[in-house]
Scaffold this motif. Structure first.
Motif, mmCIF file in Angstrom:
data_model
loop_
_atom_site.group_PDB
_atom_site.id
_atom_site.type_symbol
_atom_site.label_atom_id
_atom_site.label_comp_id
_atom_site.label_asym_id
_atom_site.label_seq_id
_atom_site.Cartn_x
_atom_site.Cartn_y
_atom_site.Cartn_z
ATOM 1 N N ILE A 126 0.844 -1.210 0.000
ATOM 2 C CA ILE A 126 0.000 0.000 0.000
ATOM 3 C C ILE A 126 0.876 1.257 0.000
ATOM 4 C CG2 ILE A 126 -1.693 1.327 1.351
ATOM 5 C CD1 ILE A 126 -2.901 -1.417 2.217
ATOM 6 N N ALA A 127 1.985 1.206 0.747
ATOM 7 C CA ALA A 127 2.880 2.382 0.785
ATOM 8 C C ALA A 127 3.394 2.696 -0.622
ATOM 9 C CB ALA A 127 4.034 2.133 1.745
ATOM 10 N N ALA A 128 3.806 1.652 -1.356
ATOM 11 C CA ALA A 128 4.323 1.886 -2.717
ATOM 12 C C ALA A 128 3.205 2.417 -3.619
ATOM 13 C CB ALA A 128 4.898 0.587 -3.282
ATOM 14 N N TYR A 129 2.021 1.849 -3.461
ATOM 15 C CA TYR A 129 0.886 2.239 -4.307
ATOM 16 C C TYR A 129 0.472 3.688 -4.048
ATOM 17 C CZ TYR A 129 -3.596 1.574 -6.729
ATOM 18 O OH TYR A 129 -4.658 1.671 -7.590
ATOM 19 N N LEU A 130 0.669 4.151 -2.822
ATOM 20 C CA LEU A 130 0.291 5.529 -2.461
ATOM 21 C C LEU A 130 1.205 6.587 -3.082
ATOM 22 C CD1 LEU A 130 -0.744 5.161 1.297
ATOM 23 C CD2 LEU A 130 -2.170 6.160 -0.495
ATOM 24 N N GLU A 131 2.292 6.140 -3.735
ATOM 25 C CA GLU A 131 3.156 7.092 -4.464
ATOM 26 C C GLU A 131 2.313 7.918 -5.431
ATOM 27 O OE1 GLU A 131 6.292 7.973 -4.502
ATOM 28 O OE2 GLU A 131 6.850 6.617 -2.862
ATOM 29 N N ASP A 132 1.303 7.271 -6.002
ATOM 30 C CA ASP A 132 0.444 7.941 -6.973
ATOM 31 C C ASP A 132 -0.881 8.302 -6.302
ATOM 32 O OD1 ASP A 132 -1.054 8.781 -9.083
ATOM 33 O OD2 ASP A 132 -1.063 6.849 -10.138
ATOM 34 N N PRO A 133 -1.177 9.586 -6.155
ATOM 35 C CA PRO A 133 -2.444 9.958 -5.489
ATOM 36 C C PRO A 133 -3.676 9.754 -6.369
ATOM 37 C CG PRO A 133 -1.255 11.929 -6.158
ATOM 38 C CD PRO A 133 -0.371 10.758 -6.534
#
Ligand code: PMP
Ligand code: GLN
Length: 395
Positions: A283-290
């Protein structure tokens, strides 16, 4: 009576309505618009991110409060959206979904017999969680606004009752916007009004914002984090399950000022201790893109509009639904004998005979409250919504 070693500690608690209705839907092969969950897949990129974390051997216990990169991403997200910075180290904790966050807030804050205010219709885990802490629930009700035929058109917050109920003994106030099940959303002036009422007290606020990214018609989500005065005495709760279409992953978070968070973690560490590691890295990596969460309101607004348009030429009366992925409808105007059934029986009939499952809004009240109001979840593929609409148009 068979012999039992245990007299139920919670004799009044049954199985949650969501589990009951989903089981009924499965048994009768009905389209499940009851329990709130999407029937479509999450972004494959999110799966890849979690998979990558597992392959990178990120599979052991994470830090008790959650991995730092995820807490940093949450901090950035909240600050960019609501203008308040929570310190990722001291003021943010990753939880096993919002349900655990809510229970943990209550256990950390409420002593036996202390007063906790809830506003009905209220999400079904709040009151049992207050009971587990030995707290005293003060249940207020939203005010139904009715049209000329007496049918509920919307709900308003019960300000007079809140003003009467908030007192120096109030320990905690539970609020939820966007609101499950009505879809109503708080306005900035509502937060101001709440701030006025709690100012002379030590009351703490638990703000359940799991539908924060589902606010429609260009309105802004009025997070408690936007209100500096209230934020100082509030826990803000959200859930990645709702935001990223992964309700089964059970990952959420809590933000609160350091003094409150310190108390929260005292309970959290002996409750779940931590939340699973690869999901957190993924999830942390995915949150790179808002963009995925920024696009969510538009995504669900289209579904709401589609579902509402499909119900237009039925006799259901629709509540507005300015937020969440729920649509409440009144069924009392249907020209069928079943329109006289209470909400629970109507939902059972709808599931078994019309093959569409829904949730009775009465399940969100402690005392019997039957208003002919049921809740549909429109977080579904177009083909599912089409099939449900076709069935409902027969009524
Ligand atoms: N609060 C509200 C208002 C909800 O609707 C839900 C679940 N739909 C939750 C909390 C629980 O969220 P989670 O699945 O992350 O535990
Ligand atoms: N929150 C979801 C709903 O309101 C269901 C979650 C659950 O089943 N406990 O439908």
């Amino acid at each position: 009576m068979p012999h039992t070693l245990l007299n139920s500690k919670f004799p009044q608690v049954g199985t949650t309505i969501f589990t009951v209705m989903s089981a009924l839907a499965t048994e009768h092969q009905a389209i499940n618009l009851g329990q709130g969950f999407p029937d479509f897949s999450c972004d494959p990129q999110l799966i890849d991110s979690v998979h990558q974390a597992m392959k990178n051997d990120q599979n052991q216990y994470p830090p008790m409060a959650g991995i730092v990169p995820l807490r940093q991403k949450v901090s950035e997200k909240v600050e960019s959206l609501y203008g308040k910075r929570y310190d990722p180290i001291q003021e943010i904790t990753i939880t096993a979904g919002a349900t655990q966050a809510i229970l943990t807030v209550i256990l950390a804050v409420v002593r036996p017999n202390e007063e906790v205010i809830v506003i009905e219709p209220v999400y079904d885990s709040y009151v049992p969680s207050i009971d587990m802490a030995g707290g005293k629930t003060i249940a207020l009700q939203m005010k139904p606004i009715r049209n000329d035929q007496g049918i509920i058109e919307s709900y308003a917050l019960p300000w007079d009752e809140l003003a009467q109920s908030i007192n120096p003994k109030t320990r905690l106030i539970m609020i939820n916007s966007p609101h499950n099940p009505t879809g109503m959303v708080w306005q900035a002036k509502d937060l101001d009004r709440l701030a006025e009422l709690v100012r002379p007290t030590n009351a703490i606020i638990c703000s359940d914002e799991v539908y924060e990214h589902m606010v429609f018609d260009d309105a802004l989500h009025q997070s408690i984090a936007r209100h500096p005065e209230l934020a100082k005495r509030s826990f803000l709760i959200s859930s990645f399950g709702k935001t990223f279409h992964v309700t089964g992953w059970k990952v959420g978070y809590v933000c609160a000022p350091q003094d409150l968070m310190t108390e929260f973690r005292k309970v959290h560490q002996f409750n779940v201790f931590t939340v699973n590691t690869p999901m957190q890295y993924g999830i942390a990596a995915y949150l790179e893109d808002p963009n995925p969460y920024l696009a969510l309101s538009h995504f669900y607004q289209k579904k709401r509009d589609y579902f509402q348009a499909g119900l237009k030429n039925t006799q259901f009366s629709l509540l507005p639904s300015p937020g969440t992925y729920f649509q409440c409808v009144d069924y009392s105007q249907l020209k069928i004998p079943e329109a006289k059934l209470n909400e629970t029986d109507f939902c059972k009939w709808l599931t078994t005979e019309i093959k569409v499952a829904a949730i009775p809004v009465s399940a969100f009240y402690g005392k019997s409250n039957d208003e002919n109001m049921i809740r549909f979840c429109f977080a579904k593929k177009e083909e599912t919504l089409n099939a449900a609409i076709k069935q409902l148009q027969r009524l």
